[in-house]
Motif scaffolding. Structure first.
Motif, PDB file in Angstrom:
ATOM      1  N   ASN A   1       0.787  -1.236   0.000  1.00 37.98           N
ATOM      2  CA  ASN A   1       0.000   0.000   0.000  1.00 37.98           C
ATOM      3  C   ASN A   1       0.813   1.277   0.000  1.00 37.98           C
ATOM      4  O   ASN A   1       0.345   2.304  -0.468  1.00 37.98           O
ATOM      5  N   SER A   2       1.990   1.246   0.596  1.00 34.08           N
ATOM      6  CA  SER A   2       2.762   2.477   0.766  1.00 34.08           C
ATOM      7  C   SER A   2       4.233   2.182   0.533  1.00 34.08           C
ATOM      8  O   SER A   2       4.677   1.027   0.576  1.00 34.08           O
ATOM      9  N   GLY A   3       4.981   3.260   0.322  1.00 34.99           N
ATOM     10  CA  GLY A   3       6.405   3.101   0.117  1.00 34.99           C
ATOM     11  C   GLY A   3       7.084   2.434   1.306  1.00 34.99           C
ATOM     12  O   GLY A   3       7.900   1.514   1.144  1.00 34.99           O
ATOM     13  N   ALA A   4       6.741   2.897   2.506  1.00 41.01           N
ATOM     14  CA  ALA A   4       7.381   2.324   3.696  1.00 41.01           C
ATOM     15  C   ALA A   4       7.120   0.821   3.770  1.00 41.01           C
ATOM     16  O   ALA A   4       8.017   0.033   4.121  1.00 41.01           O
ATOM     17  N   GLU A   5       5.903   0.421   3.421  1.00 40.24           N
ATOM     18  CA  GLU A   5       5.564  -1.001   3.482  1.00 40.24           C
ATOM     19  C   GLU A   5       6.372  -1.799   2.450  1.00 40.24           C
ATOM     20  O   GLU A   5       6.784  -2.943   2.716  1.00 40.24           O
TER      21      GLU A   5
ATOM     22  N   TYR B   1      16.348   8.465   2.951  1.00 42.14           N
ATOM     23  CA  TYR B   1      14.974   8.490   3.477  1.00 42.14           C
ATOM     24  C   TYR B   1      14.237   7.265   2.974  1.00 42.14           C
ATOM     25  O   TYR B   1      14.185   7.010   1.766  1.00 42.14           O
ATOM     26  N   HIS B   2      13.652   6.495   3.890  1.00 46.05           N
ATOM     27  CA  HIS B   2      12.948   5.285   3.475  1.00 46.05           C
ATOM     28  C   HIS B   2      11.561   5.140   4.098  1.00 46.05           C
ATOM     29  O   HIS B   2      10.908   4.134   3.866  1.00 46.05           O
ATOM     30  N   GLY B   3      11.128   6.120   4.914  1.00 40.79           N
ATOM     31  CA  GLY B   3       9.766   6.055   5.421  1.00 40.79           C
ATOM     32  C   GLY B   3       9.679   6.353   6.908  1.00 40.79           C
ATOM     33  O   GLY B   3      10.668   6.716   7.555  1.00 40.79           O
TER      34      GLY B   3
ATOM     35  N   ALA C   1      17.414  -1.092  -4.646  1.00 44.66           N
ATOM     36  CA  ALA C   1      17.274   0.304  -5.070  1.00 44.66           C
ATOM     37  C   ALA C   1      15.897   0.786  -4.624  1.00 44.66           C
ATOM     38  O   ALA C   1      14.879   0.218  -5.027  1.00 44.66           O
ATOM     39  N   ASP C   2      15.881   1.795  -3.767  1.00 43.45           N
ATOM     40  CA  ASP C   2      14.615   2.409  -3.373  1.00 43.45           C
ATOM     41  C   ASP C   2      14.283   3.478  -4.406  1.00 43.45           C
ATOM     42  O   ASP C   2      14.823   4.584  -4.380  1.00 43.45           O
ATOM     43  N   GLU C   3      13.409   3.106  -5.340  1.00 41.15           N
ATOM     44  CA  GLU C   3      13.029   4.027  -6.433  1.00 41.15           C
ATOM     45  C   GLU C   3      11.625   4.579  -6.211  1.00 41.15           C
ATOM     46  O   GLU C   3      10.897   4.893  -7.155  1.00 41.15           O
ATOM     47  N   ILE C   4      11.256   4.679  -4.942  1.00 34.65           N
ATOM     48  CA  ILE C   4       9.906   5.135  -4.626  1.00 34.65           C
ATOM     49  C   ILE C   4       9.685   6.567  -5.117  1.00 34.65           C
ATOM     50  O   ILE C   4       8.616   6.901  -5.613  1.00 34.65           O
ATOM     51  N   GLN C   5      10.708   7.408  -5.004  1.00 31.82           N
ATOM     52  CA  GLN C   5      10.560   8.792  -5.492  1.00 31.82           C
ATOM     53  C   GLN C   5      11.070   8.947  -6.939  1.00 31.82           C
ATOM     54  O   GLN C   5      10.560   9.751  -7.706  1.00 31.82           O
TER      55      GLN C   5
ATOM     56  N   ALA D   1       6.622   3.075  -5.540  1.00 30.80           N
ATOM     57  CA  ALA D   1       5.329   3.535  -4.988  1.00 30.80           C
ATOM     58  C   ALA D   1       4.990   4.858  -5.681  1.00 30.80           C
ATOM     59  O   ALA D   1       4.879   4.875  -6.899  1.00 30.80           O
ATOM     60  N   LYS D   2       4.889   5.922  -4.928  1.00 31.72           N
ATOM     61  CA  LYS D   2       4.581   7.286  -5.391  1.00 31.72           C
ATOM     62  C   LYS D   2       3.972   7.406  -6.804  1.00 31.72           C
ATOM     63  O   LYS D   2       2.768   7.434  -6.933  1.00 31.72           O
ATOM     64  N   GLY D   3       4.771   7.468  -7.862  1.00 32.19           N
ATOM     65  CA  GLY D   3       4.227   7.757  -9.187  1.00 32.19           C
ATOM     66  C   GLY D   3       3.494   6.607  -9.846  1.00 32.19           C
ATOM     67  O   GLY D   3       2.919   6.773 -10.930  1.00 32.19           O
TER      68      GLY D   3
HETATM   69  C1  LIG Z   1       8.287   8.684   0.081  1.00 29.49           C
HETATM   70  C2  LIG Z   1       9.379   7.698   0.170  1.00 29.49           C
HETATM   71  C3  LIG Z   1       9.264   6.541   0.962  1.00 29.49           C
HETATM   72  C4  LIG Z   1       8.075   6.264   1.818  1.00 29.49           C
HETATM   73  O1  LIG Z   1       6.902   6.147   1.076  1.00 29.49           O
HETATM   74  P1  LIG Z   1       5.481   6.280   1.805  1.00 29.49           P
HETATM   75  O2  LIG Z   1       4.483   5.926   0.746  1.00 29.49           O
HETATM   76  O3  LIG Z   1       5.375   7.697   2.281  1.00 29.49           O
HETATM   77  O4  LIG Z   1       5.493   5.320   2.942  1.00 29.49           O
HETATM   78  C5  LIG Z   1      10.317   5.647   0.940  1.00 29.49           C
HETATM   79  N1  LIG Z   1      11.410   5.863   0.183  1.00 29.49           N
HETATM   80  C6  LIG Z   1      11.547   6.957  -0.583  1.00 29.49           C
HETATM   81  C7  LIG Z   1      12.770   7.126  -1.417  1.00 29.49           C
HETATM   82  C8  LIG Z   1      10.550   7.917  -0.607  1.00 29.49           C
HETATM   83  O5  LIG Z   1      10.699   9.021  -1.350  1.00 29.49           O
END
Ligand SMILES: *Cc1c(COP(=O)(O)O)cnc(C)c1O
Length: 453
Positions: free
Chosen positions: A138-142, A167-169, A268-272, A297-299
């Motif tokens: 559901n979310s990036g942190a998850e 930053y990871h959540g 690789a945390d590519e959430i952003q 996540a995000k986009g």
């Molecule tokens: C925003 C972000 C997260 C956390 O995502 P959430 O959906 O807010 O939990 C983790 N890693 C990166 C790189 C982010 O930018």
């Protein structure tokens, strides 16, 4: 004054039909927005902050319209979420069709097509042509939490290395992985154990080439953690909250190579950075690296909440059945939105659009930098560009100036976000659906705010 906003909330398909203009009809916040902010203060926990003091009633293209009829230029995309706009017609249609079909069965109870289709799409578009599998959350942190679970299970090891400025959540494990104490961690401990922090490549501040920066990080990891204990290293290919820090060439490939040689999973945390944001589908592509696992996540879903872990099949399959999942993970409405969004990312020229936005933003910011030594560094890729503000005499971060410029820009109807360990970075994350005219107008406002600060 209120009637314009009232009509706009009823506009079919919300976004793209909104007038694409900056329009201020009250000061910010106007009276209706202020009313909501007062109720927010009474009803919503104080820890949940906000950047722009507005009541949003409609959004799309490159604007957010407030309850007072103001139209603000959006250079934040809800933190890199609405990359294809806040109400892309393909996403709206897909969501409307799905919500009328069914809202939920729980994929772990009765599986459905859209979840599997999203997994297939992610396996196809993420870097590398090896066999891949995905799991949805559901979310990036998850997603980050699950990537760590998966890496630990696969390697049988426990330690995880994250990086300075990372930053990871905000969940317990991801707070431990996140570097910055205030506001993300302060007072919220104790944190998860077996998390270690390595130095990052930060060319503007460390002056090291990628090879030397990697050597420094690897030496720390070998001496203070030991490959025998290390399950994974996790890193944002370009850091988001940490200040849009682009590592020097060679840094990420050296880390990947070391991980491969030492039975360590490279995450690789590519959430952003994911989904066309940087002008490539994933930032890993910019650096020519192939991660073992990638978190997204995000986009991913045009504004709906969805997240994923995608990676090598043998790693993803290490967990026993029932070990991964969650009630809502891969919700069918979010999956329908993601399939529509991925179609747009792949077929509607989004990578090119991100590169065009890079040219505009970098051009404008480099002009500012040439004229004003307080703009210390301009960096980033695609529609993920930042300016770092410093005291020209000492090179020290100038968070006060940064906050003043951001605040003045928002008051003039341009939403910008700050970031950075030292709070001295303004990040520009416009939706790719913004017009060049709005982009230029937004930068005019930021430039005026800087000149006046
Ligand atoms: C925003 C972000 C997260 C956390 O995502 P959430 O959906 O807010 O939990 C983790 N890693 C990166 C790189 C982010 O930018």
């Amino acid at each position: 004054m209120s009637s314009a906003a009232d009509t706009l909330t009823e506009t079919p398909l919300g976004g793209p039909t909104l007038p694409q203009e900056r329009r201020l009809v009250t000061s910010i916040p106007g009276p209706r927005s202020q009313e909501l902010l007062d109720r927010k203060a009474d009803a919503v926990a104080a820890g949940v902050g906000h950047t722009a003091p507005v009541q949003a009633v409609a959004a799309g293209g490159g604007v957010i319209v407030d309850a007072d009829g103001n139209s603000l230029i959006d250079l934040g995309s809800g933190i890199a979420v609405t990359t294809i706009g806040n109400a892309h017609p393909k996403v709206v249609a897909a969501v409307q069709a799905q919500v009328a079909q069914f809202t939920h069965t729980c994929f772990m109870i009765a599986p459905y097509d859209s979840y599997v289709s999203v997994a297939e799409a992610l396996n196809r578009i993420t870097p590398g042509d090896h066999a891949k599998k995905s799991a949805l959350f559901n979310s990036g942190a998850e997603a980050v939490e699950n990537a760590v679970k998966i890496a630990r299970k696969y390697t049988g090891k426990q330690a995880v290395v994250a990086f300075d400025h990372g930053y990871h959540g905000r969940t317990n494990l991801t707070m431990a992985l996140t570097a910055k104490s205030m506001p993300y961690k302060s007072g919220f401990g104790p944190f998860a154990s077996e998390i270690y922090r390595a130095p990052l490549s930060y060319p503007y501040r460390d002056g090291l080439d990628g090879g030397l920066a990697a050597k420094k990080a690897i030496s720390m990891i070998e001496k203070q953690v030991g490959a025998d204990n290390l399950a994974a290293i996790i890193i944002e290919p370009i850091q988001g909250e940490g200040g849009f820090i682009v590592p020097a060439d060679g840094f990420l490939p050296a880390l990947v190579e070391w991980c491969r040689a030492n039975d360590v999973v490279f995450i690789a945390d590519e959430i952003q950075t994911g989904f066309a944001r940087t002008g490539e589908m994933f930032a890993s592509d910019l650096f020519g690296i192939v991660p073992d696992l990638i978190t997204t996540a995000k986009g991913i879903a045009g504004g709906l909440p969805l997240a994923a872990v995608t990676g090598r099949s043998e790693i993803m399959d290490a967990s026993h059945a029932g070990g991964l999942g969650g009630t809502y993970g891969g919700n069918p409405i979010a999956c329908a939105a993601a399939l529509a969004a991925i179609d747009v990312f792949e077929n509607d020229g989004m990578l090119e659009r991100a590169r065009e936005i890079e040219a505009v933003l970098k051009g404008r910011l480099e002009d500012l930098q040439a004229a004003d030594p307080r703009v210390g560094d301009v960096r980033g890729h695609g529609a993920m560009i930042a300016a770092e503000f410093v005291d020209p005499a000492t090179g020290e971060p100038d968070a006060v100036l940064t906050a003043a410029v951001a605040k003045a820009s928002i008051a003039q109807g341009v939403i910008v976000l700050t970031c950075g360990t030292y709070g001295n970075v303004i990040r520009f994350l416009p939706p790719l659906s913004i017009t060049d005219d709005l982009l230029h107008e937004g930068m005019d406002v930021v430039a005026a705010a800087l000149a006046a600060s």
